[in-house]
Design a protein around this motif. Sequence first.
Motif, PDB file in Angstrom:
ATOM      1  N   ALA A 264      -2.664   9.248   2.419  1.00 38.61           N
ATOM      2  CA  ALA A 264      -2.054   8.012   2.914  1.00 38.61           C
ATOM      3  C   ALA A 264      -2.144   6.906   1.870  1.00 38.61           C
ATOM      4  N   LEU A 265      -3.272   6.860   1.157  1.00 40.58           N
ATOM      5  CA  LEU A 265      -3.434   5.848   0.109  1.00 40.58           C
ATOM      6  C   LEU A 265      -2.418   6.070  -1.012  1.00 40.58           C
ATOM      7  N   ALA A 266      -2.266   7.316  -1.441  1.00 40.08           N
ATOM      8  CA  ALA A 266      -1.289   7.609  -2.484  1.00 40.08           C
ATOM      9  C   ALA A 266       0.128   7.274  -2.021  1.00 40.08           C
ATOM     10  N   GLY A 267       0.435   7.600  -0.758  1.00 42.14           N
ATOM     11  CA  GLY A 267       1.755   7.276  -0.234  1.00 42.14           C
ATOM     12  C   GLY A 267       2.007   5.786  -0.162  1.00 42.14           C
ATOM     13  N   ALA A 268       0.984   5.044   0.252  1.00 44.00           N
ATOM     14  CA  ALA A 268       1.132   3.591   0.327  1.00 44.00           C
ATOM     15  C   ALA A 268       1.345   2.993  -1.055  1.00 44.00           C
ATOM     16  N   PHE A 269       0.566   3.451  -2.039  1.00 42.97           N
ATOM     17  CA  PHE A 269       0.730   2.958  -3.404  1.00 42.97           C
ATOM     18  C   PHE A 269       2.131   3.270  -3.934  1.00 42.97           C
ATOM     19  N   ALA A 270       2.597   4.511  -3.689  1.00 45.39           N
ATOM     20  CA  ALA A 270       3.924   4.894  -4.170  1.00 45.39           C
ATOM     21  C   ALA A 270       5.005   4.040  -3.520  1.00 45.39           C
ATOM     22  N   ALA A 271       4.873   3.785  -2.211  1.00 44.86           N
ATOM     23  CA  ALA A 271       5.867   2.976  -1.512  1.00 44.86           C
ATOM     24  C   ALA A 271       5.880   1.542  -2.034  1.00 44.86           C
TER      25      ALA A 271
ATOM     26  N   THR B 288       1.742 -18.453 -12.828  1.00 50.25           N
ATOM     27  CA  THR B 288       1.799 -17.038 -13.182  1.00 50.25           C
ATOM     28  C   THR B 288       0.644 -16.271 -12.546  1.00 50.25           C
ATOM     29  N   ALA B 289      -0.558 -16.873 -12.583  1.00 44.20           N
ATOM     30  CA  ALA B 289      -1.720 -16.223 -11.989  1.00 44.20           C
ATOM     31  C   ALA B 289      -1.558 -16.063 -10.481  1.00 44.20           C
ATOM     32  N   ALA B 290      -1.015 -17.085  -9.826  1.00 46.62           N
ATOM     33  CA  ALA B 290      -0.800 -16.987  -8.379  1.00 46.62           C
ATOM     34  C   ALA B 290       0.197 -15.883  -8.055  1.00 46.62           C
ATOM     35  N   LEU B 291       1.234 -15.739  -8.897  1.00 51.98           N
ATOM     36  CA  LEU B 291       2.201 -14.667  -8.685  1.00 51.98           C
ATOM     37  C   LEU B 291       1.540 -13.306  -8.849  1.00 51.98           C
ATOM     38  N   LEU B 292       0.704 -13.159  -9.868  1.00 56.43           N
ATOM     39  CA  LEU B 292       0.005 -11.891 -10.080  1.00 56.43           C
ATOM     40  C   LEU B 292      -0.919 -11.572  -8.906  1.00 56.43           C
ATOM     41  N   LEU B 293      -1.615 -12.604  -8.402  1.00 51.13           N
ATOM     42  CA  LEU B 293      -2.494 -12.378  -7.253  1.00 51.13           C
ATOM     43  C   LEU B 293      -1.691 -11.956  -6.031  1.00 51.13           C
ATOM     44  N   GLY B 294      -0.550 -12.609  -5.815  1.00 49.20           N
ATOM     45  CA  GLY B 294       0.290 -12.236  -4.683  1.00 49.20           C
ATOM     46  C   GLY B 294       0.816 -10.820  -4.787  1.00 49.20           C
ATOM     47  N   LEU B 295       1.171 -10.398  -6.006  1.00 50.26           N
ATOM     48  CA  LEU B 295       1.655  -9.038  -6.195  1.00 50.26           C
ATOM     49  C   LEU B 295       0.552  -8.006  -5.959  1.00 50.26           C
ATOM     50  N   GLY B 296      -0.710  -8.414  -6.176  1.00 51.32           N
ATOM     51  CA  GLY B 296      -1.808  -7.477  -5.973  1.00 51.32           C
ATOM     52  C   GLY B 296      -2.267  -7.357  -4.539  1.00 51.32           C
ATOM     53  N   VAL B 297      -1.841  -8.285  -3.672  1.00 49.00           N
ATOM     54  CA  VAL B 297      -2.307  -8.268  -2.284  1.00 49.00           C
ATOM     55  C   VAL B 297      -1.886  -6.993  -1.552  1.00 49.00           C
ATOM     56  N   PRO B 298      -0.619  -6.544  -1.625  1.00 49.07           N
ATOM     57  CA  PRO B 298      -0.271  -5.298  -0.916  1.00 49.07           C
ATOM     58  C   PRO B 298      -1.085  -4.093  -1.384  1.00 49.07           C
ATOM     59  N   LEU B 299      -1.319  -3.990  -2.695  1.00 53.09           N
ATOM     60  CA  LEU B 299      -2.127  -2.878  -3.193  1.00 53.09           C
ATOM     61  C   LEU B 299      -3.562  -2.972  -2.687  1.00 53.09           C
ATOM     62  N   ALA B 300      -4.117  -4.203  -2.667  1.00 52.50           N
ATOM     63  CA  ALA B 300      -5.477  -4.378  -2.165  1.00 52.50           C
ATOM     64  C   ALA B 300      -5.563  -4.039  -0.682  1.00 52.50           C
ATOM     65  N   ALA B 301      -4.536  -4.424   0.091  1.00 53.60           N
ATOM     66  CA  ALA B 301      -4.539  -4.111   1.527  1.00 53.60           C
ATOM     67  C   ALA B 301      -4.491  -2.605   1.755  1.00 53.60           C
ATOM     68  N   ALA B 302      -3.676  -1.903   0.973  1.00 49.88           N
ATOM     69  CA  ALA B 302      -3.605  -0.449   1.117  1.00 49.88           C
ATOM     70  C   ALA B 302      -4.933   0.201   0.752  1.00 49.88           C
ATOM     71  N   ALA B 303      -5.561  -0.291  -0.319  1.00 47.02           N
ATOM     72  CA  ALA B 303      -6.868   0.265  -0.697  1.00 47.02           C
ATOM     73  C   ALA B 303      -7.913  -0.018   0.367  1.00 47.02           C
TER      74      ALA B 303
END
Length: 651
Positions: free
Chosen positions: A540-547, A160-175
């Motif tokens: 751009a950050l807001a757009g990336a997060f929304a996408a 479960t933790a690995a899944l949560l970390l994977g889901l956070g990677v796109p948001l971290a990359a955008a930030a």
Amino acid sequence: MRLSNRQFNLLAVSALIAVSAHLARLPWWLSIALVAVPPLRMFSRARSAKAISAWLRVPLVLLLVAVVILNYGNLFGREPGSALACGLLVLKLLESERIRDARTAAAFAAFVLMSALLFTQSIGYTLLVSSCLIVLLATLNALEPAPLDSNRPLGAELRTAALLLGLGVPLAAAAFLFTPRLGSPLWGTPGAFAEARTGLDDHMSPGSMTELLVDDSPAFRVRFETAAPAPSARYFRSIVLPRFDGTTWTRQEAPAQPGLEPVVGEAPPIDYEVTFEPSHRPWLVALDVPLSADTGLRMRPDRTLSAVGGIRNPNQYRARSVLAYRLAPDLDPVDRQRALQLPEGFDPKTRELAGRWRSEGRNDDAVIASALAMFNAQFTYTLSAPLLGRNSVDDFLFDTRAGFCEHFSSAFVVLMRAAGIPARVVTGYQGGWWSDVGDYLLVRQSDAHAWSEVWLQGRGWVRVDPTAAVNPLRIESGADAAAGDRAWYSGSWWLPLRNRLDVINRLWTQSVVQFNALRQKSLLQPIGISSADQRDLLLALAGAFAAILLSASLWVMRSGRSTRHDALDAAWGRLCRRVARGGVRVRDNEGPLDFLDRSRAAFVDTPERARLEDLVDAYVGLRYAVTEPVLAEVQAFARKVREFRAPPRVQ
């Protein structure tokens, strides 16, 4: 709500992992204490539920602050700050008895873990630190209330933790890409890269380069605009050492003639780009011999490059060099005298040998040839060089006759000066590995090298490498081919594999470590914004997060109904799948009792029928007869389902 032993143990392991990222930089006694406290607290908590008194915790905090100040001198800076943070995290375990305290400690552990990236940002270390976040996320997940599933296996928590970390990677990359930043990289703080390799020093004595020559860490990478020079021409000039006190060669701060030593190019110049790894030293490198370099770099009179202050971040610069040249065709008398100086009372045998060569009428070229012939015939290249005494050159030339580049270059220059030929030692790097994939030259610390320059009338300073006379393999095939057993990395597969994987390190350095505000401003060029300001980046950050969030929502909607069940539903689903193997599948509009009636008809005269009836009755009682089933009964039901085996398929 009080922490269970399982929850506390996960928290203690998370704290240990976070502290472990800093152990190499902490005093050994502090490291032992920090590693010992969490297991001791886990043991004492398992034996007694009694909390640690504040009368003990407060003095321990004061003691921690005192020892950090005594060891580092203050509490400010990365080293004392990380030591204090590690200590406070461990001491936090002594008071973490409730869910609220545990969540605070887990969040602080994440901060301590990620602060390790202030010291080094290699891709391997970054991935290692990031993977450790899985344990911290598993700890936070275990702290969430889950009455029916509170004893989930550790493997399920980690998944479960690995899944949560994977889901956070796109948001971290955008930030990372679009959050407005300072002019330097995020980690470009004063004193960054405390663990950087020191590289070459501004002095050289027998044996001083031994450790560097067996260090396979990257020193710099070079991309050429034209074809790369041949291996034998890959000399990268770094430091010139003209002064000798009998043991150590050092730099000359002030030349007699101000300005650069004049150079006359006799071949087309070569343009190239160097990415120099952090070294904490100002010395840079340039292909021998440089004509010019980027603005902001200093070119010293002896045609060596340096930066302002120590190099604490990867330094990228461009330079132009020429391989065939005449350097300083006219030598100032004062500089000539300095290039002939030898300390009195040292190396009498060497002086006598050089004098004998001159007395035999040999000119400069003949003296040089005699020295190289002697090295070629009588000397051995080895990194396990014997120790030398006060007359180090005499000991080397007439006794040990074994050493590596610094021994040969030092002895050669002393011989030349004793024979009346101006000479000096030059240190830098020679060789490197060419990456066909990345189209660049990788030069490691083990490629560090020392050679000689002699001044000849009409030709100026001429490079002479006495090591090439002893071991041509060092020049043609590289340092690892000549190092022998002393180079642990020169195995048949290890170093070639690391060389091929270095293209990943290079891309990481260029794309992530060196990503700064200037490069960030050009991110939006593909959509017509040549220089993005803070407003553009935030949009751009807001757009990336929304996408990203919209994509995640669509994925959840397309995936159909949720597959998440509690422990009781999971066990019932397992039972239905096993009964389906016997030919009876549960229908969407069918309750458990109707499902049992159809199953009875299919399982006539089979022992599994009675077991199935018991299991269905147990499920109905747990699901519908009580408000909330008892965890122990749910676990017993799940165990019986695992033991149930459906009969052969019924026609």
